[in-house]
Design a protein around this motif. Structure first.
Motif, short mmCIF file in Angstrom:
data_model
loop_
_atom_site.label_atom_id
_atom_site.label_comp_id
_atom_site.label_asym_id
_atom_site.label_seq_id
_atom_site.Cartn_x
_atom_site.Cartn_y
_atom_site.Cartn_z
N ASP A 119 0.82 -1.11 0.11
CA ASP A 119 0.08 0.01 -0.10
C ASP A 119 0.79 1.36 0.00
OD1 ASP A 119 -2.67 -0.42 -0.39
OD2 ASP A 119 -3.21 0.23 1.78
N HIS A 120 1.98 1.06 0.48
CA HIS A 120 3.02 2.38 0.42
C HIS A 120 3.46 2.72 -0.94
CE1 HIS A 120 5.55 -1.07 0.76
NE2 HIS A 120 6.61 -0.42 0.28
N LEU A 121 3.49 1.87 -1.74
CA LEU A 121 3.61 2.00 -3.20
C LEU A 121 2.49 2.48 -3.99
CD1 LEU A 121 6.40 -0.80 -3.68
CD2 LEU A 121 6.40 1.63 -3.02
N VAL A 122 1.31 1.64 -3.78
CA VAL A 122 0.29 1.68 -4.50
C VAL A 122 -1.03 2.06 -3.52
CG1 VAL A 122 -1.36 1.04 -6.34
CG2 VAL A 122 0.96 0.25 -6.57
N PRO A 123 -1.32 3.06 -3.17
CA PRO A 123 -2.04 3.53 -1.92
C PRO A 123 -3.64 2.82 -2.45
CG PRO A 123 -0.77 5.23 -2.13
CD PRO A 123 -0.46 4.48 -3.31
N GLY A 124 -4.39 2.05 -1.60
CA GLY A 124 -5.70 1.74 -1.87
C GLY A 124 -5.68 0.45 -2.48
N ALA A 125 -4.52 -0.04 -2.99
CA ALA A 125 -4.38 -1.54 -3.83
C ALA A 125 -5.22 -2.61 -2.86
CB ALA A 125 -3.18 -1.55 -4.40
N ASP A 126 -4.32 -2.72 -1.79
CA ASP A 126 -4.88 -3.73 -0.98
C ASP A 126 -6.33 -3.76 -0.72
OD1 ASP A 126 -2.13 -4.43 -0.66
OD2 ASP A 126 -1.74 -3.78 1.32
N ALA A 127 -6.81 -2.65 -0.32
CA ALA A 127 -8.21 -2.60 -0.16
C ALA A 127 -9.22 -2.82 -1.07
CB ALA A 127 -8.57 -1.00 0.43
N ALA A 128 -8.83 -2.49 -2.39
CA ALA A 128 -9.62 -2.75 -3.61
C ALA A 128 -9.26 -4.37 -3.91
CB ALA A 128 -8.79 -2.18 -4.80
N LEU A 129 -8.39 -5.21 -3.73
CA LEU A 129 -8.22 -6.54 -3.84
C LEU A 129 -9.06 -7.10 -2.84
CD1 LEU A 129 -7.15 -8.91 -5.57
CD2 LEU A 129 -5.14 -8.84 -4.20
N ILE A 130 -8.96 -6.88 -1.53
CA ILE A 130 -9.83 -7.53 -0.43
C ILE A 130 -11.24 -7.17 -0.66
CG2 ILE A 130 -10.37 -7.35 1.91
CD1 ILE A 130 -7.37 -6.71 2.49
N ARG A 131 -11.52 -6.02 -1.31
CA ARG A 131 -13.00 -5.79 -1.62
C ARG A 131 -13.41 -6.64 -2.76
NH1 ARG A 131 -15.84 -2.90 -5.06
NH2 ARG A 131 -18.04 -1.95 -4.44
N GLY A 132 -12.64 -6.80 -3.62
CA GLY A 132 -13.18 -7.68 -5.01
C GLY A 132 -13.28 -9.00 -4.38
N LEU A 133 -12.00 -9.75 -3.71
CA LEU A 133 -12.32 -10.96 -3.21
C LEU A 133 -13.37 -11.20 -2.64
CD1 LEU A 133 -8.69 -11.65 -2.42
CD2 LEU A 133 -9.76 -12.56 -4.20
N SER A 134 -13.70 -10.23 -1.64
CA SER A 134 -14.93 -10.70 -0.56
C SER A 134 -16.27 -10.59 -1.48
CB SER A 134 -15.08 -9.47 0.40
OG SER A 134 -13.89 -9.57 1.14
N LEU A 135 -16.28 -9.66 -2.47
CA LEU A 135 -17.71 -9.47 -3.37
C LEU A 135 -17.60 -10.81 -4.25
CD1 LEU A 135 -17.96 -5.83 -4.13
CD2 LEU A 135 -19.29 -6.95 -2.60
N ALA A 136 -16.50 -11.27 -4.63
CA ALA A 136 -16.56 -12.32 -5.78
C ALA A 136 -16.83 -13.74 -5.02
CB ALA A 136 -15.17 -12.43 -6.44
N GLY A 137 -16.28 -13.55 -3.76
CA GLY A 137 -16.49 -14.93 -2.82
C GLY A 137 -18.06 -15.26 -2.50
N ARG A 138 -18.58 -14.05 -2.51
CA ARG A 138 -20.12 -14.27 -2.11
C ARG A 138 -20.76 -14.50 -3.33
NH1 ARG A 138 -19.02 -9.89 1.44
NH2 ARG A 138 -19.73 -8.33 -0.07
N ARG A 139 -20.46 -14.09 -4.50
CA ARG A 139 -21.15 -14.08 -5.51
C ARG A 139 -20.90 -15.55 -6.37
NH1 ARG A 139 -19.52 -8.50 -7.55
NH2 ARG A 139 -20.82 -6.97 -6.23
#
Length: 574
Positions: free
Chosen positions: A92-112
């Protein structure tokens, strides 16, 4: 020995080549769109355009990846597999917000949908543990391995779930279990490369762009109800060789990306199934059947039958391959080749032994050319017609000498005489027709054609005279007349072949030239020449080594029981 060779590397390599050939043949006649039942498989590729648009290297693409997972699962994909290494720590220190974007995508995809992530081994072979929040988002059962068995030639043809790390399933095995095909994904087999058209891919950045633009219907058209694989399609990253190319986009002449192999593997497991091997007894039965061809008596038919059986076996194996069964042909073919080759070698050795035995038995009874013709079966073909040179030779004064000599001495002298004149006759290509008392009849040009029969006959006659006189000089005759050699030579068309009955036959030649040669032999004493020949022979002699030794033309002479013939004479002193 064939059984010992069954599992060797070269047999395995032969089976691999046959497998590839069958795949190409089946794909040539099977409709490209026929991929079998089951959900379609789509590929989302990380390409150069994706990296350029995202402005990050592939190791930091997970921010864009999270957005794509959200879009793909939201479009109705049944399952999503990510063949991409998750980072082991936060960037995240190199690409701020990247971790959160991936975690959000994984969580949503895992439910669908069903979502799995591939774990890759490090340099030591141990699996890399991803950043803990990513593991929590995908769930422990969402981590899989993607190892596939690679054959000796570097090509991936097989699937083996046993290659997975302890406690983990393979990518294909996990998705097969989640999508109701657990049995197919739990057993090893061969990937079915014969079904389905070549794969295209949707760039990862295009998926994100479509989601941002609100093109939901377009995303549903691409992914709804499908199994989606996300992975690298970069030209020189994660490449795996395959029996046939299954990529429908421009690609450099290198092995295709591994994501294509996984896509075809899923297409096989979720569709018509993997290619399976039948019971081992079928290959053993095929090996025995091909080996049994060695029992055929005729060598030619034996090899023809093996060739036809090999072609039929390949066709049958190709049909079975198309039906989902793989029979290895290299082992049975090796057994057939070994058995037929061994039987042929034994037959050849036996034939050589028999030939040697016949040669030892008959070499003193027939001339070498006649024996060769008998061994090759040429004399059974009937009579032939050709221009031949005939040589008749006998001993002058023999009747009177033999009358006054003991029979044992006569027998011994004749054997010595024939022993010295026979080798030069054979050496010059002559065929001895027969020994008759003190006479000998020789053919030049049968059974094998002679390039220069007249010159060979003349040279043989000179040898007979020289060697015969040298031998006979030491024979005590007991009278004023000494033994000498008389030779007649004639040339003309004759018929040659076996003469006699089915119970007893001789190889001989019949023609007017034979009668003329015999009459000239009788005439030689009265004309004072040891060798008499027809002018037809003399004209065909070509250049004589010593001109003074050339035959002398004697004009026409009357022959007993025959019309006059122009002749020439030769003697050592010219």
């Amino acid at each position: 020995m064939a059984a010992a060779l069954w599992g060797t590397a070269w047999l395995e390599r032969a089976d691999e080549l046959l497998f590839d050939a069958q795949v190409r043949l089946i794909r040539a006649w099977r409709p490209a769109q026929q991929s079998g039942p089951g959900p379609e498989v789509a590929i989302v590729g990380i390409d150069d355009a994706t990296l350029a648009e995202a402005g990050v290297p592939i190791a930091l693409i997970h921010g864009v990846l999270g957005q794509a997972l959200d879009a793909i699962s939201g479009a109705g994909a049944r399952a999503v597999a990510v063949d991409l290494v998750l980072p082991e720590r936060s960037f995240d220190h190199l690409v701020p917000g990247a971790d959160a974007a991936l975690i959000r995508g994984l969580s949503l995809a895992g439910r669908r949908a069903h979502v799995v992530f591939v774990l890759e081994p490090d340099a030591t072979g141990h699996l890399r543990a991803p950043f803990a929040p990513f593991v929590a988002a995908v769930g422990p059962h969402g981590l899989v391995t993607a190892q596939l068995p690679v054959d000796g030639d570097g090509v991936v043809r097989r699937y083996d779930p046993r290659l997975s790390a302890p406690g983990l399933r393979t990518l294909a095995g996990e998705l097969a279990q989640r999508l109701g095909r657990e049995r197919e994904g739990a057993a090893p087999g061969w990937i079915d490369y014969t079904r389905g058209s070549a794969f295209s891919y949707v760039p990862l950045i295009d998926v994100v762009a479509q989601a941002r633009a609100g093109r939901d219907q377009h995303l549903r058209d691409q992914f709804e109800g499908r199994v989606v694989l996300i992975g690298s399609v970069l030209p020189y990253v994660d490449r795996v060789a395959q029996p046939v190319s299954l990529i429908a986009w421009e690609y450099p002449p290198t092995a295709p990306p591994a994501v294509v192999v996984h896509a075809q593997l899923l297409r096989s497991i979720l569709g018509a199934g993997l290619i399976r091997a039948p019971s081992g007894w079928l290959s053993a039965l095929a090996a025995l059947a091909l080996a049994a061809i060695a029992c055929m008596p005729a060598v030619g038919w034996r090899w023809l039958a093996l060739s036809l059986a090999a072609v039929a076996g390949f066709c049958m194996a190709t049909v079975l391959h198309a039906l989902g069964w793989r029979i290895g042909l290299a082992g049975p073919l090796a057994a057939g080749l070994f058995a037929v080759g061994l039987r042929t070698s034994l037959d050849v050795a036996s034939a050589r032994q028999e030939r040697a035995r016949l040669s030892r038995t008959f070499e003193g009874y027939v001339s070498p050319q006649v024996f060769e013709a008998i061994a090759r079966g040429q004399l059974a073909a009937g009579a032939g017609r050709r221009e031949l040179a005939f040589v008749f030779a006998d001993l002058r004064g023999f009747t009177a000498w033999s009358e006054a000599s003991p029979p044992e001495q006569v027998f011994e002298v004749l054997n010595r005489y024939f022993a010295v004149v026979t080798p030069p006759i054979h050496r010059r290509g002559g065929t001895i027709d027969n020994f008759r008392g003190d006479g000998i009849m020789v053919l030049f040009g049968a059974p094998e054609a002679h390039p220069d029969p007249c010159r060979a006959a003349f040279d043989a006659a000179r040898d007979i005279v020289a060697l015969g006189r040298r031998l006979l000089d030491g024979v005590e005759c007991g009278g004023p007349e000494k033994l000498d050699v008389a030779v007649g030579i004639a040339y003309g068309e004759a018929v040659y072949g076996d003469l006699g009955s089915s119970e007893r036959r001789d190889f001989t030649a019949i023609g007017d030239a034979a009668n003329v040669a015999a009459r000239l032999q009788d005439l030689s004493k009265s004309l004072g020449y040891p060798v008499l020949m027809t002018c037809a022979v003399a004209e065909r002699l070509g250049t004589i080594d010593a001109p003074d030794l050339a035959p002398r033309m004697l004009g026409e002479v009357a022959l007993r029981g025959h019309s006059s013939v122009a002749i020439a004479g030769w003697r050592p002193d010219g």
